[in-house]
Design an enzyme around this catalytic site. Structure first.
Site, PDB file in Angstrom:
ATOM      1  N   THR A   1       3.451   5.758   3.795  1.00  0.00           N
ATOM      2  CA  THR A   1       3.098   5.510   2.382  1.00  0.00           C
ATOM      3  C   THR A   1       1.605   5.762   2.199  1.00  0.00           C
ATOM      4  O   THR A   1       0.814   5.403   3.080  1.00  0.00           O
ATOM      5  CB  THR A   1       3.434   4.062   1.941  1.00  0.00           C
TER       6      THR A   1
ATOM      7  N   ASP B   1      -0.434  -0.280   2.681  1.00  0.00           N
ATOM      8  CA  ASP B   1      -0.272  -1.702   2.381  1.00  0.00           C
ATOM      9  C   ASP B   1       0.695  -2.425   3.313  1.00  0.00           C
ATOM     10  O   ASP B   1       1.250  -3.459   2.937  1.00  0.00           O
ATOM     11  CB  ASP B   1       0.190  -1.866   0.919  1.00  0.00           C
TER      12      ASP B   1
ATOM     13  N   GLY C   1       8.359   6.717  -1.626  1.00  0.00           N
ATOM     14  CA  GLY C   1       7.364   7.738  -1.990  1.00  0.00           C
ATOM     15  C   GLY C   1       6.981   8.571  -0.780  1.00  0.00           C
ATOM     16  O   GLY C   1       6.746   8.036   0.298  1.00  0.00           O
TER      17      GLY C   1
ATOM     18  N   ARG D   1      14.356   6.907  -3.903  1.00  0.00           N
ATOM     19  CA  ARG D   1      14.289   5.439  -3.982  1.00  0.00           C
ATOM     20  C   ARG D   1      15.714   5.038  -4.327  1.00  0.00           C
ATOM     21  O   ARG D   1      16.145   5.169  -5.474  1.00  0.00           O
ATOM     22  CB  ARG D   1      13.322   5.001  -5.078  1.00  0.00           C
TER      23      ARG D   1
ATOM     24  N   ARG E   1       0.216   0.576  -6.842  1.00  0.00           N
ATOM     25  CA  ARG E   1       0.790  -0.396  -7.782  1.00  0.00           C
ATOM     26  C   ARG E   1       0.453  -1.827  -7.392  1.00  0.00           C
ATOM     27  O   ARG E   1       0.201  -2.672  -8.222  1.00  0.00           O
ATOM     28  CB  ARG E   1       2.311  -0.239  -7.803  1.00  0.00           C
TER      29      ARG E   1
ATOM     30  N   ASP F   1       7.446  -0.505   2.310  1.00  0.00           N
ATOM     31  CA  ASP F   1       8.061  -1.835   2.433  1.00  0.00           C
ATOM     32  C   ASP F   1       9.502  -1.896   1.911  1.00  0.00           C
ATOM     33  O   ASP F   1      10.364  -2.518   2.531  1.00  0.00           O
ATOM     34  CB  ASP F   1       7.174  -2.910   1.779  1.00  0.00           C
TER      35      ASP F   1
ATOM     36  N   ASP G   1      -0.146   4.179   0.288  1.00  0.00           N
ATOM     37  CA  ASP G   1      -0.758   2.915  -0.163  1.00  0.00           C
ATOM     38  C   ASP G   1      -1.473   2.121   0.939  1.00  0.00           C
ATOM     39  O   ASP G   1      -2.265   1.235   0.638  1.00  0.00           O
ATOM     40  CB  ASP G   1       0.298   2.011  -0.802  1.00  0.00           C
TER      41      ASP G   1
HETATM   42  O1  F6P Z   1       4.539   5.575  -2.605  1.00  0.00           O
HETATM   43  C1  F6P Z   1       3.634   4.702  -3.152  1.00  0.00           C
HETATM   44  C2  F6P Z   1       3.294   5.162  -4.530  1.00  0.00           C
HETATM   45  O2  F6P Z   1       2.641   6.408  -4.469  1.00  0.00           O
HETATM   46  C3  F6P Z   1       2.450   4.166  -5.283  1.00  0.00           C
HETATM   47  O3  F6P Z   1       1.079   4.261  -5.016  1.00  0.00           O
HETATM   48  C4  F6P Z   1       2.805   4.501  -6.716  1.00  0.00           C
HETATM   49  O4  F6P Z   1       2.602   3.380  -7.523  1.00  0.00           O
HETATM   50  C5  F6P Z   1       4.249   4.853  -6.619  1.00  0.00           C
HETATM   51  O5  F6P Z   1       4.454   5.330  -5.322  1.00  0.00           O
HETATM   52  C6  F6P Z   1       4.718   5.873  -7.620  1.00  0.00           C
HETATM   53  O6  F6P Z   1       6.081   6.062  -7.431  1.00  0.00           O
HETATM   54  P1  F6P Z   1       6.958   7.181  -8.117  1.00  0.00           P
HETATM   55  O7  F6P Z   1       6.600   8.500  -7.485  1.00  0.00           O
HETATM   56  O8  F6P Z   1       8.362   6.798  -7.817  1.00  0.00           O
HETATM   57  O9  F6P Z   1       6.618   7.165  -9.554  1.00  0.00           O
END
Ligand code: F6P
Length: 325
Positions: free
Chosen positions: A129, A133, A14, A75, A175, A106, A131
């Site tokens: 990120t 985290d 992300g 991803r 998440r 991660d 997050d």
């Molecule tokens: O990069 C982290 C994040 O933003 C999370 O907070 C979220 O759950 C996820 O990515 C969403 O991912 P995507 O953009 O692939 O739907």
């Protein structure tokens, strides 16, 4: 450790505001120290499928203030397999590249760790990120801007919530992590936060909301992390409306939290981390992440960044509880 030849830079997973500042700092520092730098487009997908271009200092001009990532991201499922990583390594050899700087979360670090150990390349991770985290850094690149974006939305929602005397359930990203919910909830004066790190007690929340109502509160706001174990914002609404006789609305903030021009903190930490990543490579470090410990840049073994769970400070949760009465 072999002498570093050329360095590759990529962003993965992300995106988050500040990634461009990290790219700019790594590219310019690497060039300053005499390395050739390659930009790898679309994360590990670009490393596997040869979307690789040499970058100059000028190529990274005018980007420190821009959201997203000029290198684009993905991803990448192929990179989770050995064969995908082998193709990536073949492309690294093609460009005489034996060091990588990976800006991501991660999942991106797990892939980098495998690549380093299987093919003996040099690799440094930068925590990118929203997050926040990752163990080994107080803050990740993108987190502060995402908190500010969520806060702006919460403030606006508070206006309409108060006008209509409503309860709003606002869902923020995360998440597996409640950092964004915790920080935006505290900063936005939320009545409560619902996060995956703590068990959500719906009855307790309802009691608190009703008490606030009796004490003259005209509006209430709950901030829910998308990964809360009690469910998403709509599921929480269903549970709460069984108990509380109030008009409730849900607002999902979604991907707006990932975009926008990076705030000062993100630009500064991303710049420092990008700079430190190259210095670490120059010293022969590998398999580590650059993080910020207060005002100092530190290195943490990559594997620890996801195997050790970064803890939410319970005293902040208690503080919010006291202040939201
Ligand atoms: O990069 C982290 C994040 O933003 C999370 O907070 C979220 O759950 C996820 O990515 C969403 O991912 P995507 O953009 O692939 O739907």
């Amino acid at each position: 450790m072999k002498k570093t030849k050329n360095i590759g830079v990529l962003t993965s997973g992300g995106d988050g505001p500040g990634m461009n500042a990290a790219i700019r700092a790594s590219v310019r520092t690497a060039i300053y120290y005499g390395y050739k730098v390659f930009g790898i487009y679309q994360g590990y997908t670009g490393l596997i499928h040869d979307k690789i271009t040499e970058l100059t200092s000028r190529d990274v001009g005018g980007i420190i203030n821009r959201g997203g990532t000029i290198l684009q991201t993905s991803r990448c499922k192929e990179f989770r397999e050995y064969n995908g990583r082998k193709c990536a390594f073949e492309n690294m050899k093609k460009y005489d590249m034996n060091a990588l700087i990976v800006i991501g979360g991660d999942g991106s670090f797990r892939g980098l760790h495998d690549l380093i150990n299987e093919f003996k390349i040099q690799g440094i991770g930068l925590p990118g990120t929203i997050d926040n985290d990752l163990f080994g850094t107080d803050f990740t690149i993108g987190f502060d801007t995402a908190v500010n974006t969520a806060l702006d939305a919460i403030d606006r929602i508070r206006d309409t919530a108060t006008s209509h005397a409503r309860l709003f359930i606002i869902e923020v990203m995360g998440r597996h992590s409640g950092y964004l919910a915790e920080y935006s909830g505290i900063g936005g004066g939320a009545e409560d936060i619902l996060i995956p790190e703590t068990i959500t007690d719906i009855k307790k929340i309802c009691d608190k909301l009703e008490k606030g109502h009796r004490n003259g509160k005209r509006s209430s706001i709950l901030v829910v992390a998308e990964g809360d174990e009690a469910g998403n914002a709509f599921e929480i609404k269903k549970k709460i409306e069984k108990v509380v006789n109030w008009e409730i609305r849900v607002s999902i903030l979604g991907h707006i939290q990932r975009g926008g021009s990076p705030m000062a903190i993100d630009r500064l930490i991303a710049t420092r981390m990008g700079y430190e990543a190259v210095l670490a490579i120059k010293r022969g470090e590998t398999d580590k992440m650059v993080g910020m410990d207060k005002d100092t840049a530190i290195l943490t073994p990559l594997k620890k960044t996801w195997t050790i769970k970064k803890k939410i400070d319970p005293s902040l949760v208690k503080m919010l509880d006291i202040l939201s009465t």
